[in-house]
Motif scaffolding. Structure first.
Motif, short mmCIF file in Angstrom:
data_model
loop_
_atom_site.label_atom_id
_atom_site.label_comp_id
_atom_site.label_asym_id
_atom_site.label_seq_id
_atom_site.Cartn_x
_atom_site.Cartn_y
_atom_site.Cartn_z
N LEU A 1 0.87 -1.19 0.00
CA LEU A 1 0.00 0.00 0.00
C LEU A 1 0.90 1.23 0.00
CD1 LEU A 1 -2.48 -0.93 2.85
CD2 LEU A 1 -3.17 -0.40 0.53
N ILE A 2 0.58 2.19 -0.87
CA ILE A 2 1.31 3.46 -0.82
C ILE A 2 0.29 4.58 -0.64
CG2 ILE A 2 2.71 5.10 -2.12
CD1 ILE A 2 4.25 2.82 -3.29
N VAL A 3 0.50 5.40 0.38
CA VAL A 3 -0.40 6.52 0.67
C VAL A 3 0.29 7.81 0.26
CG1 VAL A 3 -1.79 7.64 2.43
CG2 VAL A 3 -1.28 5.21 2.64
N THR A 4 -0.28 8.48 -0.73
CA THR A 4 0.41 9.66 -1.27
C THR A 4 -0.14 10.96 -0.69
OG1 THR A 4 -1.01 9.49 -3.21
CG2 THR A 4 1.22 8.62 -3.43
N GLY A 5 -0.17 11.02 0.63
CA GLY A 5 -0.32 12.32 1.28
C GLY A 5 -1.75 12.78 1.54
N ASP A 6 -1.84 13.82 2.35
CA ASP A 6 -3.12 14.39 2.79
C ASP A 6 -4.00 13.30 3.41
OD1 ASP A 6 -3.88 17.23 0.58
OD2 ASP A 6 -2.24 16.83 1.98
N SER A 7 -3.38 12.51 4.27
CA SER A 7 -4.13 11.44 4.94
C SER A 7 -5.10 12.02 5.96
CB SER A 7 -3.17 10.48 5.63
OG SER A 7 -2.25 9.97 4.69
N THR A 8 -4.68 13.11 6.58
CA THR A 8 -5.58 13.79 7.52
C THR A 8 -5.49 15.29 7.28
OG1 THR A 8 -3.87 13.99 9.23
CG2 THR A 8 -5.28 12.03 9.32
N LEU A 9 -6.48 15.99 7.80
CA LEU A 9 -6.52 17.45 7.68
C LEU A 9 -7.35 17.94 8.86
CD1 LEU A 9 -6.59 20.26 6.15
CD2 LEU A 9 -8.68 19.43 5.12
N ASP A 10 -6.84 18.86 9.63
CA ASP A 10 -7.59 19.32 10.82
C ASP A 10 -7.97 18.11 11.67
OD1 ASP A 10 -9.34 21.71 8.75
OD2 ASP A 10 -7.41 21.87 9.75
N ALA A 11 -6.96 17.50 12.21
CA ALA A 11 -7.16 16.26 12.98
C ALA A 11 -6.37 16.34 14.27
CB ALA A 11 -6.71 15.06 12.15
N ASN B 1 -2.04 -5.97 7.79
CA ASN B 1 -0.79 -6.75 7.70
C ASN B 1 -0.23 -6.77 6.29
OD1 ASN B 1 -0.24 -7.48 10.39
ND2 ASN B 1 -1.92 -8.96 10.30
N ILE B 2 -0.38 -5.67 5.61
CA ILE B 2 0.23 -5.47 4.29
C ILE B 2 1.27 -4.38 4.46
CG2 ILE B 2 -0.19 -4.73 1.90
CD1 ILE B 2 -3.13 -5.57 2.34
N PRO B 3 2.47 -4.56 3.91
CA PRO B 3 3.45 -3.47 4.02
C PRO B 3 2.87 -2.19 3.44
CG PRO B 3 4.46 -5.43 3.05
CD PRO B 3 2.99 -5.70 3.15
N PHE B 4 3.09 -1.07 4.14
CA PHE B 4 2.58 0.18 3.61
C PHE B 4 3.62 1.28 3.74
CE2 PHE B 4 1.52 2.87 7.29
CZ PHE B 4 1.47 1.95 8.34
N ALA B 5 3.57 2.20 2.80
CA ALA B 5 4.52 3.32 2.77
C ALA B 5 3.73 4.61 2.63
CB ALA B 5 5.49 3.15 1.61
N VAL B 6 4.22 5.65 3.25
CA VAL B 6 3.51 6.93 3.27
C VAL B 6 4.44 8.04 2.81
CG1 VAL B 6 2.43 8.64 4.78
CG2 VAL B 6 2.01 6.20 5.17
N THR B 7 3.93 8.92 1.99
CA THR B 7 4.62 10.16 1.73
C THR B 7 3.66 11.30 2.04
OG1 THR B 7 5.97 11.40 0.15
CG2 THR B 7 4.04 10.28 -0.75
N PHE B 8 4.19 12.46 2.41
CA PHE B 8 3.33 13.52 2.92
C PHE B 8 2.82 14.45 1.83
CE2 PHE B 8 3.74 12.15 7.04
CZ PHE B 8 5.04 12.12 7.51
N PHE C 1 9.93 4.83 -5.77
CA PHE C 1 10.42 6.02 -5.08
C PHE C 1 9.25 6.78 -4.44
CE2 PHE C 1 14.89 6.35 -6.01
CZ PHE C 1 15.05 5.53 -7.10
N LEU C 2 9.42 7.12 -3.17
CA LEU C 2 8.47 8.00 -2.49
C LEU C 2 9.18 9.32 -2.23
CD1 LEU C 2 7.65 4.90 -1.36
CD2 LEU C 2 5.85 6.33 -0.45
N LEU C 3 8.60 10.40 -2.71
CA LEU C 3 9.23 11.71 -2.58
C LEU C 3 8.27 12.70 -1.92
CD1 LEU C 3 10.56 11.20 -6.03
CD2 LEU C 3 12.07 12.38 -4.45
N ASP C 4 8.82 13.54 -1.11
CA ASP C 4 8.05 14.59 -0.46
C ASP C 4 7.93 15.76 -1.44
OD1 ASP C 4 8.19 15.89 2.96
OD2 ASP C 4 6.85 16.35 1.30
N SER C 5 6.71 15.99 -1.93
CA SER C 5 6.53 17.15 -2.82
C SER C 5 6.35 18.44 -2.01
CB SER C 5 5.33 16.92 -3.76
OG SER C 5 4.18 16.57 -3.01
N ASN C 6 6.60 18.31 -0.68
CA ASN C 6 6.57 19.45 0.22
C ASN C 6 5.18 20.08 0.28
OD1 ASN C 6 9.50 19.22 0.86
ND2 ASN C 6 9.63 19.59 -1.35
N SER C 7 5.08 21.28 0.76
CA SER C 7 3.72 21.78 0.97
C SER C 7 3.46 23.10 0.26
CB SER C 7 3.42 21.87 2.47
OG SER C 7 4.34 22.72 3.11
#
Lengths: 302, 361
Positions: free
Chosen positions: B78-88, B104-111, B166-172
């Protein structure tokens, strides 16, 4: 008499601190709903509960500084009814939302560990407090209290009634952001030193408000014109210095707010609109400039 | 007077010294940035994006939505490409990542640009992701721009790199002076330099560049170039209603429906010259469009939005009247080809899932 005055100031200060925590957290919750208010009905009881917290501070302030006996009686009666009505409606909407399964049970959590039960208990307290205020107003007899009738003209009265609450709300929000910041700060950031100026700017409106309410208000008739000018100049000087430093640092490091302050200004970063620099600086500058103008406007004979 | 000047100098020096950082220069090809998973043919990568849990979220419902999406995709990663939460708050964030971890699946997060908007510190968020059992999230105390920059090597039994993800931070955001609007940030040159070093590492291991895919939040300018060449695209649609302008990109041209960074990034050109195959982003909830783009040097890569994972904040419906909510499944093949499937999950009836797919040899 002195003891009662100190207790009142302490009560107001505690209420102000509590309200500031609620103001910051409340705005965060409201910001989450701002996209289209599709969750407005579900969140409404919570908004009412938050509003009641600020409302109590507002009522207490009016009670401690009444304009006249009639106004004091009105304050108790009217605000008592409004406070208890808001609290009652909040409880009602909580129950409706729980029944409709918009809120998952009496202890759903998420907003707070015991949400909505804790807020419903707070509503019960506010309901009782509102009834107390109302009954107090009914039993109130004319007393030799210290009344503070308005000494301003009509225009000043109108302007003050608009801007003073706005300034108070802003002071509440920024103080709340500062206090919540102990848990949100980006410790170890590259910009820590520069952020000191930002933290001081966040505290400034509350400091000015506290200074006015706890020191200046009761002494202003006795203070000399010279002393008033010194106080006003000091306030303006501090505001101006912090503002200048802030904008210098912002020019040196444009990412200063983005890197470390996105958690403090949710509205800004939700809408990608840079309000924070102006909210941090303009109100304190304006307030201190106005006080300086007033100090210089006083006739020399006073 | 002298005393006042001395105090002022001390204050200024203190302020400047307290800005000093404990970050280090870490070599770009360092293994500190590398996570590994075992390769298998038809490796399934599910992209979730813009989940946007917040104070108003119906968490049980959104959990059921994510469960339906993940179970239908049956991914290996699983790859989560950011904005997982907002005002949390911490509870919302913990609930989300604990839930993702529970599969139980490997997961990766980028912000994304909103992940820091909450009543918690950035350090707390990083520590949470580092502590989850199945999390591949990696954060190196380096001087590189952004935090969530790392690579997942899919290794064969012979320890060759079959694919690099590749997981990269596209910053904010980017603050451009006294303008009242913030613009969006982009993937900076030092991050591209880091990617090049990691790609060179794969060349050392394999004898040739490993095929690679890229996951980040804010789209690159190449999305706009690609759209101008082929607005129809190969999969997905553009359903954003409002438009955006970017200096240097839209000057004298139509405003765009892509909320890209305020500067071009060298990532796409450098990556496609080194066997970069596909680029996935999130950010624009009402778009799930993608197409192949060929740059001026004749190298090509597939650029695509993911499918927004949930109805939170705002979402769109496609031309078939279906919610554009679900996930994007990228299936990797041994022969360096791939398939891409968009899953559209109906929040009101979670058994109602429709897919649309394309294949690239």
């Amino acid at each position: 008499m002195l003891k009662i005055k100190t207790l009142r100031q302490l009560l107001e200060a505690i209420l102000f601190l509590l309200s500031s925590l609620f103001a910051f957290y409340g705005l965060y919750i409201l910001t989450a709903d701002l996209q289209d208010f599709s969750h407005f009905f579900k969140m409404l009881p919570l908004y009412l509960a938050f509003l009641d917290v600020f409302y109590v501070l507002f009522i207490v302030h009016l009670v401690f500084y009444p304009l006249s006996f009639q106004k004091l009686r009105q304050t108790y009666l009217v605000n008592g009814i409004v406070l208890s009505s808001m609290a009652f409606l909040s409880i009602l909407f909580f129950i409706i939302n729980i029944e409709a399964k918009n809120i998952h049970g009496l202890v759903q959590g998420v907003i707070s560990p015991l949400y909505p039960l804790d807020f419903m208990l707070l509503d019960l307290f506010h309901l009782a407090l509102g009834i107390f205020f109302f009954l107090k107003g009914r039993k109130l007899n004319a007393q030799s209290l210290c009344y503070e009738p308005y000494s301003h003209g009509r225009l000043a009265k109108v302007l003050l009634s608009i801007f003073r609450p706005f300034y108070a709300l802003l002071a509440l929000y920024l103080l709340g952001a500062f206090l919540w910041g102990f848990g949100m700060a980006n410790y170890g950031s590259d910009f820590q030193g520069y952020l000191l100026v930002v933290y001081l700017l966040m505290l400034l409106p509350a400091v000015f408000l506290g200074f006015y309410e706890f020191y200046y208000r009761e002494r202003r008739a006795l203070l000399s014109v010279k002393k008033k000018k010194i106080i006003a100049l000091t306030a303006l000087g501090v505001s101006a210095l912090l503002t200048i430093l802030f904008f210098i640092f912002l020019q040196l490091h444009p990412d200063l707010l983005i890197a470390d302050m996105t958690a403090y200004f949710p509205l800004d970063f939700q809408g990608s609109v840079g309000l924070a620099p102006f909210l941090l600086t303009l109100p304190s500058l304006i307030v201190s400039a106005v006080s300086l103008f007033n100090a210089f406007s006083v006739p020399k004979a006073q | 007077m002298k005393k006042n000047i001395t105090c002022l100098c001390l204050l200024v020096s203190t302020l400047s010294l307290t800005g000093c950082s404990a970050k280090q220069n870490v070599p770009s090809d360092s293994d500190a940035y590398v996570k590994s998973l075992a390769w298998k043919d038809n490796f399934r990568v599910l992209q979730l994006t813009d989940i946007h849990w917040n104070f108003t979220t119906d968490i049980p419902l959104q959990k059921a939505f994510l469960k339906a999406t993940i179970e239908d995709a049956n991914p290996d990663l699983l790859i989560v490409t950011g904005d997982s939460t907002l005002d949390a708050n911490e509870e919302i964030v913990t609930t989300l990542y604990d839930f993702i971890d529970s599969f139980n699946i490997p997961f990766a997060v980028t912000f994304g640009n909103h992940d820091r908007q909450g009543t918690f510190s950035p350090r707390w968020l990083s520590n949470l992701l580092l502590s989850e059992k199945n999390s591949l999230y990696t954060e190196v105390e380096d001087t590189m721009t952004g935090r969530s920059n790392y690579v997942i090597d899919l290794l064969t039994s012979e320890k060759k790199i079959a694919w690099q993800l590749f997981l990269l931070d596209s910053n904010s955001y980017s603050y451009t002076g006294f303008d009242y609007k913030y613009s969006y940030d982009y993937i900076h040159q030092d991050q591209v330099d880091w990617y090049e070093a990691q790609a060179e590492r794969s060349k050392l291991v394999n004898g040739a560049y490993a095929p690679s895919a890229f996951y980040f939040h804010i789209p690159l300018w190449e999305w706009v170039y690609a759209f101008r060449k082929n607005p129809q695209g190969e999969l997905g649609e553009i359903r954003e209603k409002s438009t955006y302008t970017v200096q240097g990109l839209t000057d004298g041209k139509e405003p765009i429906k892509f909320w890209v960074g305020n500067s071009p990034s060298a990532l796409f050109n450098e990556a496609v010259a080194r066997n970069g195959k596909a680029f996935f982003c999130g950010h624009d909830h009402s778009n799930d469009w993608g197409t192949t783009y060929t740059n001026s040097e004749g190298h090509q890569g597939y650029v695509s939005y993911g499918v927004k994972s949930g109805r939170e904040l705002y979402y769109a419906q496609n031309s078939e009247g279906r919610d554009m909510t679900g996930g994007s499944l990228f299936v990797l093949h041994q022969n360096q080809g791939w398939d891409l499937t968009h899953l559209y999950v109906n929040t009101d009836n979670l058994a109602d899932i429709v897919t649309r797919s394309i294949s690239h040899a």
